[in-house]
Scaffold this motif. Structure first.
Motif, PDB file in Angstrom:
ATOM      1  N   SER A  62     -37.501 122.159 -52.857  1.00  0.00           N
ATOM      2  CA  SER A  62     -36.682 122.488 -54.024  1.00  0.00           C
ATOM      3  C   SER A  62     -35.266 121.951 -53.869  1.00  0.00           C
ATOM      4  O   SER A  62     -34.682 121.996 -52.789  1.00  0.00           O
ATOM      5  CB  SER A  62     -36.635 124.007 -54.225  1.00  0.00           C
ATOM      6  OG  SER A  62     -35.743 124.347 -55.275  1.00  0.00           O
ATOM      7  N   LEU A  63     -34.716 121.446 -54.977  1.00  0.00           N
ATOM      8  CA  LEU A  63     -33.319 120.995 -55.027  1.00  0.00           C
ATOM      9  C   LEU A  63     -32.537 121.804 -56.059  1.00  0.00           C
ATOM     10  O   LEU A  63     -31.491 121.350 -56.532  1.00  0.00           O
ATOM     11  CB  LEU A  63     -33.255 119.501 -55.388  1.00  0.00           C
ATOM     12  CG  LEU A  63     -33.902 118.517 -54.414  1.00  0.00           C
ATOM     13  CD1 LEU A  63     -33.786 117.092 -54.953  1.00  0.00           C
ATOM     14  CD2 LEU A  63     -33.284 118.621 -53.035  1.00  0.00           C
ATOM     15  N   GLN A  64     -33.044 122.996 -56.391  1.00  0.00           N
ATOM     16  CA  GLN A  64     -32.455 123.769 -57.486  1.00  0.00           C
ATOM     17  C   GLN A  64     -30.999 124.127 -57.225  1.00  0.00           C
ATOM     18  O   GLN A  64     -30.173 124.093 -58.135  1.00  0.00           O
ATOM     19  CB  GLN A  64     -33.274 125.051 -57.726  1.00  0.00           C
ATOM     20  CG  GLN A  64     -32.948 125.735 -59.047  1.00  0.00           C
ATOM     21  CD  GLN A  64     -33.163 124.825 -60.238  1.00  0.00           C
ATOM     22  OE1 GLN A  64     -34.206 124.188 -60.364  1.00  0.00           O
ATOM     23  NE2 GLN A  64     -32.173 124.754 -61.108  1.00  0.00           N
ATOM     24  N   GLU A  65     -30.673 124.466 -55.985  1.00  0.00           N
ATOM     25  CA  GLU A  65     -29.290 124.824 -55.671  1.00  0.00           C
ATOM     26  C   GLU A  65     -28.352 123.643 -55.903  1.00  0.00           C
ATOM     27  O   GLU A  65     -27.245 123.804 -56.435  1.00  0.00           O
ATOM     28  CB  GLU A  65     -29.185 125.295 -54.220  1.00  0.00           C
ATOM     29  CG  GLU A  65     -27.786 125.781 -53.844  1.00  0.00           C
ATOM     30  CD  GLU A  65     -27.717 126.319 -52.429  1.00  0.00           C
ATOM     31  OE1 GLU A  65     -26.603 126.645 -51.983  1.00  0.00           O
ATOM     32  OE2 GLU A  65     -28.775 126.415 -51.769  1.00  0.00           O
ATOM     33  N   ILE A  66     -28.801 122.442 -55.518  1.00  0.00           N
ATOM     34  CA  ILE A  66     -28.000 121.238 -55.741  1.00  0.00           C
ATOM     35  C   ILE A  66     -27.909 120.934 -57.233  1.00  0.00           C
ATOM     36  O   ILE A  66     -26.836 120.593 -57.748  1.00  0.00           O
ATOM     37  CB  ILE A  66     -28.601 120.050 -54.971  1.00  0.00           C
ATOM     38  CG1 ILE A  66     -28.455 120.280 -53.466  1.00  0.00           C
ATOM     39  CG2 ILE A  66     -27.930 118.737 -55.374  1.00  0.00           C
ATOM     40  CD1 ILE A  66     -29.112 119.209 -52.610  1.00  0.00           C
ATOM     41  N   ILE A  67     -29.017 121.080 -57.945  1.00  0.00           N
ATOM     42  CA  ILE A  67     -29.025 120.834 -59.393  1.00  0.00           C
ATOM     43  C   ILE A  67     -28.085 121.787 -60.107  1.00  0.00           C
ATOM     44  O   ILE A  67     -27.329 121.395 -61.008  1.00  0.00           O
ATOM     45  CB  ILE A  67     -30.466 120.961 -59.947  1.00  0.00           C
ATOM     46  CG1 ILE A  67     -31.343 119.817 -59.416  1.00  0.00           C
ATOM     47  CG2 ILE A  67     -30.467 120.965 -61.473  1.00  0.00           C
ATOM     48  CD1 ILE A  67     -32.810 119.953 -59.747  1.00  0.00           C
ATOM     49  N   ASP A  68     -28.090 123.044 -59.688  1.00  0.00           N
ATOM     50  CA  ASP A  68     -27.228 124.059 -60.328  1.00  0.00           C
ATOM     51  C   ASP A  68     -25.745 123.787 -60.093  1.00  0.00           C
ATOM     52  O   ASP A  68     -24.895 124.274 -60.844  1.00  0.00           O
ATOM     53  CB  ASP A  68     -27.585 125.456 -59.809  1.00  0.00           C
ATOM     54  CG  ASP A  68     -28.950 125.926 -60.286  1.00  0.00           C
ATOM     55  OD1 ASP A  68     -29.457 125.362 -61.276  1.00  0.00           O
ATOM     56  OD2 ASP A  68     -29.516 126.850 -59.667  1.00  0.00           O
ATOM     57  N   SER A  69     -25.424 123.016 -59.035  1.00  0.00           N
ATOM     58  CA  SER A  69     -24.015 122.733 -58.734  1.00  0.00           C
ATOM     59  C   SER A  69     -23.441 121.634 -59.631  1.00  0.00           C
ATOM     60  O   SER A  69     -22.231 121.398 -59.633  1.00  0.00           O
ATOM     61  CB  SER A  69     -23.857 122.316 -57.267  1.00  0.00           C
ATOM     62  OG  SER A  69     -24.425 121.030 -57.043  1.00  0.00           O
ATOM     63  N   GLY A  70     -24.308 120.955 -60.395  1.00  0.00           N
ATOM     64  CA  GLY A  70     -23.857 119.844 -61.232  1.00  0.00           C
ATOM     65  C   GLY A  70     -23.963 120.136 -62.712  1.00  0.00           C
ATOM     66  O   GLY A  70     -23.987 121.290 -63.146  1.00  0.00           O
ATOM     67  N   VAL A  71     -24.025 119.062 -63.493  1.00  0.00           N
ATOM     68  CA  VAL A  71     -24.118 119.140 -64.954  1.00  0.00           C
ATOM     69  C   VAL A  71     -25.520 118.725 -65.384  1.00  0.00           C
ATOM     70  O   VAL A  71     -26.008 117.656 -64.987  1.00  0.00           O
ATOM     71  CB  VAL A  71     -23.079 118.218 -65.629  1.00  0.00           C
ATOM     72  CG1 VAL A  71     -23.221 118.259 -67.141  1.00  0.00           C
ATOM     73  CG2 VAL A  71     -21.672 118.608 -65.210  1.00  0.00           C
ATOM     74  N   THR A  72     -26.185 119.558 -66.169  1.00  0.00           N
ATOM     75  CA  THR A  72     -27.545 119.281 -66.614  1.00  0.00           C
ATOM     76  C   THR A  72     -27.571 118.054 -67.530  1.00  0.00           C
ATOM     77  O   THR A  72     -26.778 117.940 -68.461  1.00  0.00           O
ATOM     78  CB  THR A  72     -28.134 120.490 -67.353  1.00  0.00           C
ATOM     79  OG1 THR A  72     -28.141 121.618 -66.479  1.00  0.00           O
ATOM     80  CG2 THR A  72     -29.554 120.206 -67.819  1.00  0.00           C
ATOM     81  N   VAL A  73     -28.514 117.150 -67.252  1.00  0.00           N
ATOM     82  CA  VAL A  73     -28.700 115.960 -68.079  1.00  0.00           C
ATOM     83  C   VAL A  73     -30.062 116.011 -68.768  1.00  0.00           C
ATOM     84  O   VAL A  73     -30.166 115.868 -69.988  1.00  0.00           O
ATOM     85  CB  VAL A  73     -28.582 114.671 -67.233  1.00  0.00           C
ATOM     86  CG1 VAL A  73     -28.851 113.439 -68.091  1.00  0.00           C
ATOM     87  CG2 VAL A  73     -27.200 114.583 -66.590  1.00  0.00           C
ATOM     88  N   ASP A  74     -31.122 116.185 -67.983  1.00  0.00           N
ATOM     89  CA  ASP A  74     -32.498 116.311 -68.487  1.00  0.00           C
ATOM     90  C   ASP A  74     -32.844 115.198 -69.475  1.00  0.00           C
ATOM     91  O   ASP A  74     -33.124 115.442 -70.647  1.00  0.00           O
ATOM     92  CB  ASP A  74     -32.697 117.684 -69.128  1.00  0.00           C
ATOM     93  CG  ASP A  74     -34.177 117.981 -69.384  1.00  0.00           C
ATOM     94  OD1 ASP A  74     -35.026 117.365 -68.707  1.00  0.00           O
ATOM     95  OD2 ASP A  74     -34.470 118.808 -70.270  1.00  0.00           O
TER      96      ASP A  74
END
Length: 268
Positions: free
Chosen positions: A143-155
């Motif tokens: 999982s990279l969720q913690e790293i993803i949560d630290s940035g800006v969502t692009v999706d």
């Protein structure tokens, strides 16, 4: 006076303590926590000395400090303890995957979805030519969720133009790392942990962050140097530098195939 008996359990105990101290030093090296840990170890030595000399008052005071110190230790070293457990867990996972691959023959390349590779390689080639700095994480099994949560969502669906646009120097998202999940860009401007390992002086912040992420996750990390335009790939705590676009594509294919085949083997 007879000789001291040393059993196998004693040797194992010493080896385990030595390994624990080595990992602690590796995780804490270069941080302020190292100074704090040195102070705590000094207090522990003093406690042993006053106990051995039967200094009851000092022993009682030091005993109280050590009891409270255990709780304070967890609070003070919370980030370091977390990083320490991540490093151990990631290394354990890598050894397990390697063992399964050798036993069950699961290390061979298999047909997998590598839709992210072509647009990423194309974008990195262009950014390398223009010396545009970039830092990209490709999610594997962990999982990279913690790293993803630290940035800006692009999706958004991955494309060379979008990658280059995000890392364009005047873009508000160009600082930090981009995270790719499947064939989509999940987030940008993400914060990565910097490595505490010794690295060449030529390595900048992006390379240190890439190694830091590769030490605590199983992600594939791609770096484009802003100073030299060199392309590098980090994975499992190791980094390959100075790759051409062709070598980058081959490395991503190899790593993606390895991750996919071992992941399927673990599920079986």
């Amino acid at each position: 006076m007879g000789f001291i008996r040393v059993t196998f359990v004693d040797i194992l105990d010493i080896v385990l303590v030595a390994m624990l101290m080595f990992y602690l030093y590796k995780v804490l090296k270069g941080s302020h926590a190292m100074s704090i840990l040195s102070g705590i170890l000094l207090l522990f030595v003093i406690y042993i000395v006053v106990s051995a000399l039967n200094m009851e008052l000092l022993s009682a005071i030091m005993s109280g400090l050590m009891s409270v110190g255990l709780i304070a230790l967890v609070i003070i070293f919370q980030p370091e303890i977390r990083r320490f457990l991540q490093v151990i867990g990631n290394q354990s996972r890598n050894r397990q995957k390697s063992f399964l691959g050798r036993v069950f023959g699961l290390n061979g390349n298999k047909s997998i979805d590598v839709a992210y590779i072509a647009p990423l390689v194309s974008a990195c080639a262009d950014m390398s030519a223009s010396k545009t700095g970039a830092l990209v994480l490709v999610k594997c099994e962990g999982s990279l969720q913690e790293i993803i949560d630290s940035g800006v969502t692009v999706d958004a669906v991955i494309s060379p133009s979008l990658i280059k646009n995000i890392f364009f120097k005047n873009s508000p998202l160009h600082d930090g790392a981009m995270v790719i999940v499947g064939n989509r860009i999940s987030a940008a401007k993400c914060v990565l942990p910097s490595t505490r390992s010794e690295v060449p002086l030529s390595f900048g912040m992006r390379h240190r962050a890439a190694l830091g992420a590769a030490e605590v996750t199983d992600a594939i990390v791609v770096v484009v140097s802003e100073e030299t335009g060199n392309i590098s790939v980090a994975h499992n705590g190791r980094i390959k530098v100075g790759l051409s676009s062709t070598e980058l594509q081959a490395e991503l294919m190899r790593l993606s195939a390895s991750e996919e085949s071992t992941s399927r083997g673990a599920k079986k």
